[in-house]
Design an enzyme around this catalytic site. Structure first.
Site, PDB file in Angstrom:
ATOM      1  N   GLU A  40      24.076 -11.995 -24.293  1.00  0.00           N
ATOM      2  CA  GLU A  40      24.653 -11.460 -26.208  1.00  0.00           C
ATOM      3  C   GLU A  40      25.661 -10.406 -25.516  1.00  0.00           C
ATOM      4  OE1 GLU A  40      21.768  -8.591 -27.306  1.00  0.00           O
ATOM      5  OE2 GLU A  40      22.819  -7.927 -29.073  1.00  0.00           O
ATOM      6  N   ARG A 264      12.519 -10.257 -13.969  1.00  0.00           N
ATOM      7  CA  ARG A 264      13.768 -10.543 -13.775  1.00  0.00           C
ATOM      8  C   ARG A 264      14.454  -9.534 -12.536  1.00  0.00           C
ATOM      9  NH1 ARG A 264      15.028  -7.489 -18.236  1.00  0.00           N
ATOM     10  NH2 ARG A 264      17.071  -6.771 -18.111  1.00  0.00           N
ATOM     11  N   LYS A 274      22.076  -1.970 -19.765  1.00  0.00           N
ATOM     12  CA  LYS A 274      23.871  -2.005 -20.237  1.00  0.00           C
ATOM     13  C   LYS A 274      24.528  -0.696 -20.920  1.00  0.00           C
ATOM     14  CE  LYS A 274      23.941  -6.536 -21.515  1.00  0.00           C
ATOM     15  NZ  LYS A 274      23.909  -7.275 -23.050  1.00  0.00           N
TER      16      LYS A 274
HETATM   17  P1  ATP Z   1      20.148  -6.506 -24.056  1.00  0.00           P
HETATM   18  O1  ATP Z   1      19.317  -5.459 -23.667  1.00  0.00           O
HETATM   19  O2  ATP Z   1      21.258  -6.085 -24.716  1.00  0.00           O
HETATM   20  O3  ATP Z   1      19.521  -7.470 -24.240  1.00  0.00           O
HETATM   21  P2  ATP Z   1      20.306  -7.991 -21.574  1.00  0.00           P
HETATM   22  O4  ATP Z   1      20.612  -7.899 -20.050  1.00  0.00           O
HETATM   23  O5  ATP Z   1      18.803  -8.656 -22.120  1.00  0.00           O
HETATM   24  O6  ATP Z   1      20.947  -7.158 -22.257  1.00  0.00           O
HETATM   25  P3  ATP Z   1      21.250 -10.306 -22.237  1.00  0.00           P
HETATM   26  O7  ATP Z   1      22.707 -10.484 -22.717  1.00  0.00           O
HETATM   27  O8  ATP Z   1      20.941 -10.387 -23.291  1.00  0.00           O
HETATM   28  O9  ATP Z   1      21.053  -9.342 -21.458  1.00  0.00           O
HETATM   29  O10 ATP Z   1      20.693 -11.198 -20.886  1.00  0.00           O
HETATM   30  C1  ATP Z   1      21.404 -12.924 -20.860  1.00  0.00           C
HETATM   31  C2  ATP Z   1      20.044 -13.705 -20.338  1.00  0.00           C
HETATM   32  O11 ATP Z   1      20.292 -12.608 -18.859  1.00  0.00           O
HETATM   33  C3  ATP Z   1      18.870 -13.187 -20.638  1.00  0.00           C
HETATM   34  O12 ATP Z   1      18.180 -14.186 -20.780  1.00  0.00           O
HETATM   35  C4  ATP Z   1      18.085 -12.099 -20.038  1.00  0.00           C
HETATM   36  O13 ATP Z   1      17.068 -12.550 -19.595  1.00  0.00           O
HETATM   37  C5  ATP Z   1      18.535 -12.448 -18.253  1.00  0.00           C
HETATM   38  N1  ATP Z   1      19.557 -11.089 -17.824  1.00  0.00           N
HETATM   39  C6  ATP Z   1      19.474 -10.087 -18.599  1.00  0.00           C
HETATM   40  N2  ATP Z   1      18.748  -9.138 -17.348  1.00  0.00           N
HETATM   41  C7  ATP Z   1      18.256  -9.823 -15.791  1.00  0.00           C
HETATM   42  C8  ATP Z   1      17.486  -9.120 -14.900  1.00  0.00           C
HETATM   43  N3  ATP Z   1      18.668  -7.916 -14.534  1.00  0.00           N
HETATM   44  N4  ATP Z   1      17.491 -10.086 -14.184  1.00  0.00           N
HETATM   45  C9  ATP Z   1      18.085 -11.647 -14.584  1.00  0.00           C
HETATM   46  N5  ATP Z   1      18.036 -12.252 -15.185  1.00  0.00           N
HETATM   47  C10 ATP Z   1      18.611 -10.926 -16.809  1.00  0.00           C
HETATM   48 MG    MG Z   2      18.508  -9.394 -24.185  1.00  0.00          MG
END
Ligand code: ATP
Ligand code: MG
Length: 560
Positions: A40, A264, A274
């Site tokens: 995102e 994760r 974030k």
């Molecule tokens: P938001 O709370 O804004 O959704 P987010 O950390 O999920 O934050 P995204 O931009 O939606 O951010 O994440 C992009 C991809 O990265 C998604 O597929 C998410 O699952 C993966 N991702 C995010 N944080 C982690 C993490 N700590 N470890 C592994 N993958 C992650």
């Molecule tokens: Mg997300």
């Protein structure tokens, strides 16, 4: 992911269950592997995202498939092109290239048409309830929800209202489109999930074309399907969403993408939320999103991490189904291993004491040939100036040393790296008793590792010529949080109380002259001190160096 030839070989080869799944499906005859990384664009990528990037791009590459970069830009309020650009830069820096750059907003027309299909099938309806009422009506895990009074509107009325929602006839929050599934479903997400909400806001790509925006659960799987994604890989918290993901795809009878979840990445002494990272930036606790103490990819880059070290780390931690917390020391181990191979060596003294070689001619300067990288012959050599007055590390001298102290001591002899043997003859102190100068003599026959009579000296220390050394600002970084888990707080305290007051220690150093003008990010090993790189703040007049990582794992033990 496959380890490329320039990658370090991880000592621990971790399990990757997604790799097993894909291997099996390929063995069963599935020939095409298509993944996507779906950020995102509402913030900077962090080390957790790096893991997801390595999994998605790495698996596609390993199985001859493709990985798209898809921006999940369904919320116009929080998103920005600034983030889009930083995300692309970070992925490329990690060494990956996407097959196609897509945006969920590219699919707004298709998603709208499919919503109409669901309305026509009697599987979606316009609800006039307020957000509050909808939340209350959803029930709880132990109690079924209540059906909305608008749930049984006719298809015609729903089609009309949905079109008018799109045309902008209603205000934010006045209406939503919901899937019509089951208000008593044990999975709360099935209790008529919201598909569209009204947001009168300018979108960074579609401008004011739309005032209704799809929700994650409706947009994500359909976008996967449009791109014919075979393996939609996401983090564990989405496993409850998977049945809904499948429900929409089945109801629409479109390409059957499948979702797979992995644990994760969590790291000790690190926070990845974030919202909280943003707070640290806004409050000025850190210098910005790329402050080397942040867990963001741009911060790791600024701090001197190499892409290969981050990829090796992702490989080392593996891909599992259970949440766990990885020791920050593993990340540091990976960068240390890689820098040991690629970083050129230099000499720098961070906490100096002056050495005067009394029998060395005044005004004389000679140059010693120093090896740039013992791990890489092609890195060649350089010439380092030597003169009568030098700086050595204060730690490398002890007035009353214990036994087995092999560095400089009164009456003792030590080797100056690449140069002469020197012997300490006299210790000069100021009025307070602080050592200000060490008077030494040298053995003129002992240059380049030799000695006049074949005697052997155990201690070797680094040095810089005082007249030639360049003064630099040196930033020593330590973990941002003192506790392993930043959320581990005592009563009445907050996560911010766990911030490490010594996360950045700014000091000065004297660096050998060849380091002047080094470009930001160029990795160096300051011999016997640690790995460093010039910061983005560096200039020729005011060099600034970041400590990327210490030579040995020091803090991890202290904290245990
Ligand atoms: P938001 O709370 O804004 O959704 P987010 O950390 O999920 O934050 P995204 O931009 O939606 O951010 O994440 C992009 C991809 O990265 C998604 O597929 C998410 O699952 C993966 N991702 C995010 N944080 C982690 C993490 N700590 N470890 C592994 N993958 C992650
Ligand atoms: Mg997300």
């Amino acid at each position: 992911m496959t380890i490329e030839t320039n990658d370090i070989a991880p000592k621990e080869k971790a399990a990757n269950f997604l790799d097993e799944i894909i291997k099996e499906s390929v063995a069963r005859g599935q020939t095409r592997v298509q993944t996507r990384f779906p950020p995102e664009p509402n913030g900077y990528l962090h080390i957790g995202h790096a893991k997801s990037i390595c999994i998605n791009f790495g698996l596609a590459k390993k199985y001859g498939g493709l990985c798209n970069l898809r921006f999940d830009d369904t919320n116009p309020v929080k998103e920005d092109t600034e983030y889009v650009d930083s995300i692309k830069r970070d992925i490329r820096w990690l060494g990956f290239e996407w097959a196609e750059e897509r945006y969920a907003s590219d699919y707004f027309d298709q998603l709208y048409e499919w919503a109409v299909v669901l309305i026509k099938k009697g599987l979606a309806y316009v609800d006039d309830q307020t957000q509050e009422q909808i939340r209350e009506g959803r029930g709880t895990v132990s109690e079924p929800g209540k059906e909305s009074p608008w749930r049984n509107r006719s298809v015609e009325e729903n089609l009309d209202l949905f079109e008018r929602m799109r045309k902008g006839e209603f205000a934010d929050g006045e209406k939503v489109l919901r899937a019509k599934i089951d208000m008593a479903h044990p999975n709360m997400l099935f209790r008529d999930p919201i598909m569209y909400r009204i947001i009168h806001a300018e979108h960074h790509r579609t401008g004011d074309k739309w005032c209704i925006y799809p929700m994650y659960d409706y947009a994500h799987g359909q976008s996967d399907s449009i791109e014919r994604i075979t393996h939609s890989i996401c983090t564990l918290e989405f496993d409850v969403h998977r049945p809904l993901y499948d429900w929409f795809i089945e109801a629409l009878e479109i390409f059957p993408s499948h979702q797979y979840e992995f644990a994760r990445l969590n790291l000790t002494h690190t926070m990845m939320s974030k919202r909280r990272l943003l707070k640290l930036v806004q409050d000025g606790v850190v210098m910005g999103w790329d402050d080397p103490r942040m867990p963001t990819i741009c911060a790791l880059r600024r701090k001197g991490y190499t892409p290969a070290s981050v990829r090796a780390f992702a490989e080392m931690v593996g891909v599992a189904k259970r949440d766990n917390v990885i020791d920050l020391g593993k990340l540091e181990y990976c960068v240390r291993e890689d820098l040991n191979r690629v970083a050129e060596r230099r000499m720098a003294v961070l906490n100096p004491v002056k050495v005067v070689i009394t029998n060395y001619p005044e005004g004389k300067v000679e140059h010693f040939t120093c090896i740039n990288n013992p791990e890489d012959e092609s890195a060649g050599t350089r010439q380092v100036p030597f003169s009568r007055e030098l700086y050595i590390e204060r730690d490398d001298f002890m007035e009353n040393p214990p036994k087995k102290y092999f560095r400089l001591q009164p009456g003792g002899e030590v080797r100056l790296r690449y140069a002469y043997l020197i012997k300490c003859e006299e210790v000069i102190k100021d009025a307070e008793g602080n050592i200000v100068e060490l008077r030494c003599t040298y053995d003129p026959e002992s240059g380049n590792g030799s000695s006049s009579d074949g005697r052997r000296v155990k201690g070797v220390i680094h040095w810089v010529s005082a007249a030639h050394a360049v003064e630099a600002e040196v930033r020593l970084f330590n973990p941002l949080f003192v506790t392993e888990d930043p959320n581990d707080v005592e009563e009445g305290k907050t996560w911010e109380d766990n911030l490490n007051p010594e996360s950045m220690v700014v000091t000065r150093g004297w660096i050998e002259p060849s380091l002047r003008g080094a470009a930001a990010g160029t990795p160096f090993q300051f011999e016997r001190v640690g790995y460093f790189c010039p910061d983005t703040d560096t200039t020729d007049e005011h060099p600034v160096f970041n400590r990327t990582v210490t030579l040995k794992d020091s803090w991890a033990k202290i904290n245990k």
